[in-house]
Write a protein that holds these residues in place. Structure first.
Motif, PDB file in Angstrom:
ATOM      1  N   ASP A  21       0.775  -1.248  -0.040  1.00 24.29           N
ATOM      2  CA  ASP A  21      -0.014   0.199  -0.078  1.00 24.29           C
ATOM      3  C   ASP A  21       0.730   1.232   0.015  1.00 24.29           C
ATOM      4  O   ASP A  21       0.400   2.178  -0.842  1.00 24.29           O
ATOM      5  N   ALA A  25       0.924   4.075  -2.957  1.00 16.54           N
ATOM      6  CA  ALA A  25       0.883   5.597  -2.709  1.00 16.54           C
ATOM      7  C   ALA A  25       2.127   6.320  -3.328  1.00 16.54           C
ATOM      8  O   ALA A  25       1.688   7.424  -4.018  1.00 16.54           O
ATOM      9  N   GLU A  74      -9.403  -3.424   4.943  1.00 10.58           N
ATOM     10  CA  GLU A  74     -10.145  -2.133   5.050  1.00 10.58           C
ATOM     11  C   GLU A  74      -8.824  -0.993   5.578  1.00 10.58           C
ATOM     12  O   GLU A  74      -9.134   0.155   5.156  1.00 10.58           O
ATOM     13  N   GLU A  75      -7.865  -1.569   5.949  1.00 15.93           N
ATOM     14  CA  GLU A  75      -6.723  -0.475   6.355  1.00 15.93           C
ATOM     15  C   GLU A  75      -5.988   0.009   5.236  1.00 15.93           C
ATOM     16  O   GLU A  75      -5.291   0.718   5.288  1.00 15.93           O
ATOM     17  N   ASP A  77      -5.247   2.007   1.614  1.00 19.23           N
ATOM     18  CA  ASP A  77      -5.680   3.190   1.081  1.00 19.23           C
ATOM     19  C   ASP A  77      -5.975   3.172  -0.662  1.00 19.23           C
ATOM     20  O   ASP A  77      -6.684   3.538  -1.247  1.00 19.23           O
ATOM     21  N   GLU A  79      -6.519   1.639  -4.297  1.00 19.64           N
ATOM     22  CA  GLU A  79      -7.463   0.738  -4.987  1.00 19.64           C
ATOM     23  C   GLU A  79      -6.958  -0.455  -4.865  1.00 19.64           C
ATOM     24  O   GLU A  79      -5.578  -0.903  -5.401  1.00 19.64           O
ATOM     25  N   THR A  80      -7.551  -1.416  -4.333  1.00 20.57           N
ATOM     26  CA  THR A  80      -7.177  -2.950  -4.086  1.00 20.57           C
ATOM     27  C   THR A  80      -7.916  -3.989  -4.851  1.00 20.57           C
ATOM     28  O   THR A  80      -9.362  -3.996  -4.712  1.00 20.57           O
TER      29      THR A  80
END
Length: 142
Positions: A21, A25, A74-75, A77, A79-80
């Protein structure tokens, strides 16, 4: 582009996903979390479901992937996307990385003795030896 993170049922998967993640970013990429169920485990699970006559249980590999990431998804940020595959983990991870042209692969690792590496192999070692893509390895903290 895609940052690919290989996850499993281990506690280390959260750290792997969070590192992916952070990379996503930095590069404005998306994250793909891949979970590979080896063929023997897949077969055993399908047989158990068949013996107990469970219906509507959905795809075994997809269920395993969803379960592996449910505590931390949910942690993230970025798009997953959660991806499931069945087969040899190292091979399937590299194949998927090539398929999506992943910028980085993020995988877990642990300290092992030379004998342990020789006898049991290693998904991390397999990925490192079979890809030309940059690999970030998150080592287990004891």
């Amino acid at each position: 582009m895609v940052i690919l993170a290989a996850v499993s049922e281990s506690e280390q998967s959260r750290e792997i996903a969070l590192e992916a993640d952070a990379l996503a970013a930095a590069f404005d990429d998306e994250v793909h979390l891949i979970h590979v169920t080896d063929e023997s485990e897949y077969t055993r699970t399908v047989e158990r479901q068949s013996e107990s006559r469970q219906e509507g249980s959905g795809d075994v590999a997809e269920a395993a992937a969803a379960e592996a990431v449910e505590d931390f998804l949910e942690e993230l940020d970025a798009e997953t996307k959660v991806v499931s595959r069945i087969g040899t983990p190292g091979k399937k991870i590299v194949e998927y990385a090539d398929e999506v042209d992943a910028r980085y692969l993020v995988i877990g690792g642990r300290s092992r003795s030379p004998v342990g590496k020789a006898l049991f192999g290693s998904v991390t070692q397999s990925v490192l030896l079979n890809t030309e893509r940059p690999v970030v390895t998150i080592t287990a903290s004891d």
